[in-house]
Design an enzyme around this catalytic site. Structure first.
Site, PDB file in Angstrom:
ATOM      1  N   HIS A   1       0.718  -1.156  -0.120  1.00  0.00           N
ATOM      2  CA  HIS A   1      -0.055  -0.026   0.057  1.00  0.00           C
ATOM      3  C   HIS A   1       0.787   1.354  -0.096  1.00  0.00           C
ATOM      4  CE1 HIS A   1      -3.655  -2.158   1.101  1.00  0.00           C
ATOM      5  NE2 HIS A   1      -3.118  -2.998   1.774  1.00  0.00           N
TER       6      HIS A   1
ATOM      7  N   ASP B   1       9.140   2.480   5.974  1.00  0.00           N
ATOM      8  CA  ASP B   1       9.057   2.935   4.470  1.00  0.00           C
ATOM      9  C   ASP B   1       9.966   1.879   3.676  1.00  0.00           C
ATOM     10  OD1 ASP B   1       8.344   4.330   2.169  1.00  0.00           O
ATOM     11  OD2 ASP B   1      10.363   5.639   2.143  1.00  0.00           O
TER      12      ASP B   1
ATOM     13  N   GLU C   1      -4.784   4.038   4.421  1.00  0.00           N
ATOM     14  CA  GLU C   1      -4.380   2.962   3.458  1.00  0.00           C
ATOM     15  C   GLU C   1      -4.794   2.722   2.331  1.00  0.00           C
ATOM     16  OE1 GLU C   1      -3.311  -1.288   5.366  1.00  0.00           O
ATOM     17  OE2 GLU C   1      -5.629  -1.509   4.778  1.00  0.00           O
TER      18      GLU C   1
HETATM   19 NI    NI Z   1      -3.360  -4.707   2.653  1.00  0.00          NI
END
Ligand code: NI
Length: 137
Positions: free
Chosen positions: A41, A79, A124
């Site tokens: 994501h 990250d 998200e």
């Molecule tokens: Ni997911």
């Protein structure tokens, strides 16, 4: 009281999976989010600090300082990482957006030098976001 928001973005891989359940049960609960080969994501994080203005600076909090705290204690841990494997603050947690949001709160709550942490919001997807304010029901 004034509220300051700092936004940050990161991308990460994860898999929604409870290791005590079978593959089939995981698939029933988490669907394609339990894909054993992971998925990712592009997360958008918003950190809100609340407090009073410092008359010496006119600031609630220097946003460069807030940016650096978020970078050091959150972004550098997530990250381009695999959240199931690489992120210590999510260890033994299913890395749902809910758990990531609370994990980020816990990383930040005692590290805000001016004002206090008011909320952590994590998007998200375009359609789903979670917000935590440190309260329990
Ligand atoms: Ni997911």
């Amino acid at each position: 009281m004034i509220y300051a928001t700092r936004r940050a973005t990161f991308n990460a891989a994860h898999r929604l999976y409870n290791p005590v359940l079978s593959e089939e049960e995981n698939y029933k609960i988490f669907g394609k989010c339990s894909n054993p080969n992971w998925h990712g994501h592009n997360y958008v994080l918003e950190v809100v600090v609340a407090g009073d203005i410092d008359p010496a600076t006119g600031y609630l909090i220097d946003l460069k300082i807030l940016r650096d705290i978020i970078e050091e204690h959150v972004i550098s841990h997530v990250d381009h990482k695999n959240l199931n494997i690489e992120t210590e603050f999510l260890r033994n947690k299913i890395p749902t957006a809910e758990n990531i949001t609370i994990g980020i709160w816990n990383q930040l709550v005692n590290r805000i030098p001016k004002g206090k942490l008011y909320s952590v919001k994590l998007c998200e997807t375009e359609n789903n976001y979670f917000e935590y304010k440190g309260e329990t029901i």
